[in-house]
Enzyme design. Structure first.
Site, short mmCIF file in Angstrom:
data_model
loop_
_atom_site.label_atom_id
_atom_site.label_comp_id
_atom_site.label_asym_id
_atom_site.label_seq_id
_atom_site.Cartn_x
_atom_site.Cartn_y
_atom_site.Cartn_z
N GLY A 1 -64.11 -67.43 79.59
CA GLY A 1 -65.01 -68.57 79.44
C GLY A 1 -64.85 -69.47 80.64
O GLY A 1 -64.74 -68.98 81.76
N GLU B 1 -62.85 -56.28 76.65
CA GLU B 1 -63.69 -56.38 75.45
C GLU B 1 -65.16 -56.13 75.77
O GLU B 1 -65.91 -55.66 74.93
CB GLU B 1 -63.47 -57.73 74.74
CG GLU B 1 -64.09 -58.97 75.38
CD GLU B 1 -63.35 -59.48 76.61
OE1 GLU B 1 -62.39 -58.85 77.07
OE2 GLU B 1 -63.79 -60.53 77.14
N ILE C 1 -66.04 -61.21 85.81
CA ILE C 1 -67.12 -62.21 85.80
C ILE C 1 -66.56 -63.52 86.33
O ILE C 1 -65.72 -64.16 85.68
CB ILE C 1 -67.67 -62.43 84.38
CG1 ILE C 1 -68.21 -61.09 83.84
CG2 ILE C 1 -68.77 -63.50 84.39
CD1 ILE C 1 -68.61 -61.15 82.38
N ARG C 2 -66.98 -63.88 87.52
CA ARG C 2 -66.45 -65.10 88.19
C ARG C 2 -64.94 -65.20 87.92
O ARG C 2 -64.41 -66.21 87.46
CB ARG C 2 -67.19 -66.34 87.70
CG ARG C 2 -68.72 -66.20 87.96
CD ARG C 2 -69.46 -67.50 88.07
NE ARG C 2 -69.03 -68.50 87.13
CZ ARG C 2 -68.45 -69.66 87.47
NH1 ARG C 2 -68.21 -69.94 88.73
NH2 ARG C 2 -68.12 -70.52 86.55
N SER D 1 -62.30 -72.18 82.12
CA SER D 1 -60.97 -72.74 81.85
C SER D 1 -60.97 -74.27 81.84
O SER D 1 -60.24 -74.88 81.06
CB SER D 1 -59.96 -72.21 82.88
OG SER D 1 -60.40 -72.49 84.18
N ARG E 1 -59.04 -69.36 91.20
CA ARG E 1 -60.24 -69.26 90.35
C ARG E 1 -61.44 -68.80 91.17
O ARG E 1 -61.49 -69.04 92.36
CB ARG E 1 -60.57 -70.62 89.74
CG ARG E 1 -59.55 -71.11 88.76
CD ARG E 1 -59.96 -72.47 88.21
NE ARG E 1 -61.26 -72.41 87.55
CZ ARG E 1 -62.11 -73.43 87.48
NH1 ARG E 1 -61.82 -74.57 88.03
NH2 ARG E 1 -63.27 -73.27 86.85
N CYS F 1 -59.16 -63.55 81.74
CA CYS F 1 -59.95 -64.36 82.66
C CYS F 1 -59.64 -65.86 82.55
O CYS F 1 -58.61 -66.29 83.01
CB CYS F 1 -61.42 -64.05 82.45
SG CYS F 1 -62.35 -64.21 83.95
N HIS G 1 -62.36 -58.22 81.79
CA HIS G 1 -62.74 -58.32 80.37
C HIS G 1 -62.80 -56.95 79.70
O HIS G 1 -63.90 -56.37 79.61
CB HIS G 1 -64.14 -58.93 80.26
CG HIS G 1 -64.21 -60.38 80.61
ND1 HIS G 1 -64.10 -61.38 79.69
CD2 HIS G 1 -64.40 -60.99 81.80
CE1 HIS G 1 -64.22 -62.55 80.28
NE2 HIS G 1 -64.40 -62.34 81.56
N1 GLN Z 1 -64.63 -68.78 86.31
C1 GLN Z 1 -64.00 -69.07 85.06
C2 GLN Z 1 -62.93 -70.14 85.22
O1 GLN Z 1 -62.63 -70.53 86.27
C3 GLN Z 1 -63.38 -67.81 84.44
C4 GLN Z 1 -64.48 -66.81 84.17
C5 GLN Z 1 -64.27 -65.94 82.95
O2 GLN Z 1 -63.49 -66.25 82.06
N2 GLN Z 1 -65.03 -64.88 82.91
O3 GLN Z 1 -62.40 -70.59 84.24
#
Ligand code: GLN
Length: 189
Positions: A47, A171, A133-134, A49, A106, A79, A169
């Site tokens: 998500g 999941e 994802i990012r 952080s 990050r 993540c 991830h």
């Molecule tokens: N970019 C999000 C962060 O810095 C982490 C991304 C993710 O949980 N998929 O918290």
């Protein structure tokens, strides 16, 4: 066995689907009263952080969860969850739980590589599908942290005591083995 899943923001429902598939009971953690019962393990989902960190404090979940982690309840963090556990966050002054001696960066793969999918070696599991994802990566690790996966120069999964932290991830790929290993640790703990 009962697993607590932090459910204040992010990809917690994907974690729930995996536990349903594996027939493992879980409880969403959204407020203090969700912590009344004992959990055999804790999942910190992906998500954002910064948002999760803020909500943890506002909802008075931060200290009880920190206690659980410090008491060695097994944790699976993906993540954003990995970021929450890290002792240091590159370029950010206040880290969160600080329960894994490591430094993470990050959004570490740049804009063009915001999201990508690879398969890569993971300790004792062979090649594992990995969706980023990012995502963060781990810049360096301290004493006692073992590296579970590394893609190129970047560390993308670590184990410290009973905490497993992943930059990707599993999941989202419906890949079950990392969760299975975590649940085994929960039943032994
Ligand atoms: N970019 C999000 C962060 O810095 C982490 C991304 C993710 O949980 N998929 O918290």
């Amino acid at each position: 066995m009962k697993i607590g899943i932090l459910a204040v923001q992010g990809a917690f429902s994907e974690q729930e689907l995996i536990l349903e598939k594996l027939h493992v009971p879980f409880q969403e953690i959204r407020c203090e009263k969700d912590l009344q019962e004992d959990f055999d393990g804790l999942i910190l989902p992906g998500g954002e952080s910064t948002v999760q960190g803020k909500l943890l404090k506002e909802l008075n979940l931060f200290h009880p969860l920190l206690n659980m982690i410090q008491n060695d309840v097994p944790v699976l963090a993906t993540c954003a969850g990995m970021i929450l556990l890290s002792e240091k966050i590159d370029g950010q002054e206040s880290p969160y739980f600080k329960t894994i001696p490591m430094n993470v960066k990050r959004n570490a793969y740049g804009r063009q590589l915001g999201s990508f999918h690879i398969t890569s070696e993971y300790k004792n599991l062979g090649r594992v599908p990995m969706t980023f994802i990012r995502a963060p990566y781990v810049i360096n690790t301290g004493h006692g942290v073992s590296i579970l996966s590394q893609t190129g120069q970047q560390i993308t999964a670590v184990q410290y005591r009973r905490q497993t932290a992943l930059a990707f991830h599993p999941e989202l790929d419906k890949y079950l083995h990392i969760h299975r290993n975590f649940l085994e640790m929960c039943s032994r703990a």
